[in-house]
Design an enzyme around this catalytic site. Structure first.
Site, PDB file in Angstrom:
ATOM      1  CB  ILE A 177       2.900   7.073  -2.992  1.00 37.64           C
ATOM      2  CG1 ILE A 177       3.290   5.751  -2.310  1.00 37.64           C
ATOM      3  CG2 ILE A 177       4.152   7.846  -3.385  1.00 37.64           C
ATOM      4  CD1 ILE A 177       4.107   4.818  -3.176  1.00 37.64           C
ATOM      5  N   GLY A 217      -3.441  -2.144  -3.725  1.00 37.50           N
ATOM      6  CA  GLY A 217      -3.694  -1.762  -5.109  1.00 37.50           C
ATOM      7  C   GLY A 217      -3.062  -0.428  -5.433  1.00 37.50           C
ATOM      8  N   GLY A 218      -2.559  -0.279  -6.674  1.00 39.42           N
ATOM      9  CA  GLY A 218      -1.973   0.989  -7.082  1.00 39.42           C
ATOM     10  C   GLY A 218      -0.863   1.419  -6.143  1.00 39.42           C
ATOM     11  CG  ASP A 219      -0.608   5.569  -5.235  1.00 37.07           C
ATOM     12  OD1 ASP A 219      -1.752   5.179  -5.544  1.00 37.07           O
ATOM     13  OD2 ASP A 219      -0.344   6.761  -5.022  1.00 37.07           O
ATOM     14  CD  GLU A 220      -5.871   3.361  -2.656  1.00 38.62           C
ATOM     15  OE1 GLU A 220      -6.564   4.394  -2.734  1.00 38.62           O
ATOM     16  OE2 GLU A 220      -6.364   2.204  -2.697  1.00 38.62           O
TER      17      GLU A 220
END
Length: 331
Positions: A177, A217-220
């Site tokens: 993102i 994971g995270g924004d991935e």
């Protein structure tokens, strides 16, 4: 001190068959029921266990399931070997599945010959439901309920095996993102989490049901496009994702942008294993982000060092634009 008049074996056997919470049954060499516990009779809709005497599993459960258990029973009696703790499932009405744990033992006559078998079956539906729930937690992202990295890698491995057998191609989209850290810093992590959930929902709706959308994971996020056999197929899918995320999200009364930078890799052109395909798509995503984000960038097929890239397009363009950025300088 032992009782002077202990109950007879017949009394104890009757008490067991009437009160046990398990299904207990005896069968002859023709796989016909000799005796069943009251629990088993009630589960099968019979008020009197005697009504089941002489029936087979085919009579009670249908041809397919009955034949399977018949083969197991015959093998137990012919080999004189038990089966211990076998987990079985049977489809019930309204789509429900009944899970059981079964043990079957050869039954010997007075001279030692096998005259039938005795079986004990316990329903384990609650245990199985707990196992399924725990498995879902282990393989899915808690926030978005999408497959997590573990499940994504497993599905990618299976996709590689199928493609190798069929001499086929498929594509992998790796996305991040744009400016997500700024959203977290300015709006707070709660808004960031809501944005992740909203992006996950649009991603899922933008691809086919057979495609895997995962948050790793995270924004991935990663999308496995197993039906994208041509570069143009992956280009169309990536552009569709961009268009799906083009309009801002309304989160807690504020407009929040959720555009993505997408990297595309192809099997087998950019890698023959999961790690290589993911690294290729990750690098392409990094280059797309360096070019300004809100675009997708594909590895040139056959480019082993991930350096040459091709076909960069933003969400506002209907036609891809070719470009070959150089890889970043080593730090």
């Amino acid at each position: 001190m032992p009782s002077e008049n202990p109950p007879s074996d017949a009394f104890l056997f009757h008490a067991l068959m009437e009160n046990t919470a398990d299904s207990i049954y005896f069968k002859d060499r023709q796989c016909r029921l000799w005796r069943v516990s009251r629990k088993m009779a009630q589960d099968l809709g019979f008020s009197d266990p005697a009504e089941l005497v002489g029936k087979t599993d085919i009579d009670l459960f249908g041809e397919e399931f009955g034949q399977e258990t018949r083969l197991d029973d015959i093998r137990i009696m012919e080999t004189n070997r038990p089966i211990i703790g076998v987990i079985e499932s049977r489809q019930l009405a309204r789509g429900r599945i009944n899970w059981t744990l079964t043990t079957k033992l050869p039954l010997h006559g007075e001279s030692g010959e096998v005259i039938g078998l005795v079986g004990i079956t316990r329903e384990i539906n609650e245990i199985r439901q707990t196992e399924v729930a725990l498995q879902h937690i282990a393989t899915h992202d808690m926030l978005t309920d999408l497959p997590n990295r573990f499940l994504m890698v497993d599905r990618l491995s299976q996709a590689i095996i199928r493609a190798r057998r069929a001499s086929a191609n498929f594509a992998l989209l790796f996305m991040d993102i744009d400016h997500f850290k700024e959203v977290n810093d300015s709006r707070g992590h709660e808004v960031g989490d809501l944005l992740l959930k909203a992006v996950a929902e649009r991603l899922t709706k933008s691809v086919r049901q057979s495609d895997t959308v995962a948050r790793i994971g995270g924004d991935e996020f990663v999308i496995i496009l197993e039906t994208a056999h041509q570069i143009s197929d992956a280009e169309k899918a990536a552009l569709k994702v961009q268009l799906a995320l083009e309009n801002p999200f309304m989160i807690e009364g504020h407009e929040v942008k959720g555009t993505v930078s997408i990297g595309v890799s192809f099997y087998p052109q950019n890698g023959l294993d999961t790690d290589t395909l993911l690294r290729a798509a990750d690098y392409a995503m990094y280059m797309a982000k360096r070019e300004g984000g809100n675009r997708h960038l594909s590895c040139i097929p056959g480019g082993p060092d991930f350096g040459p890239m091709d076909r960069v397009s933003s969400a506002t363009h209907s036609e891809p634009q070719s470009q070959q950025p150089h890889p970043p300088e080593p730090s």
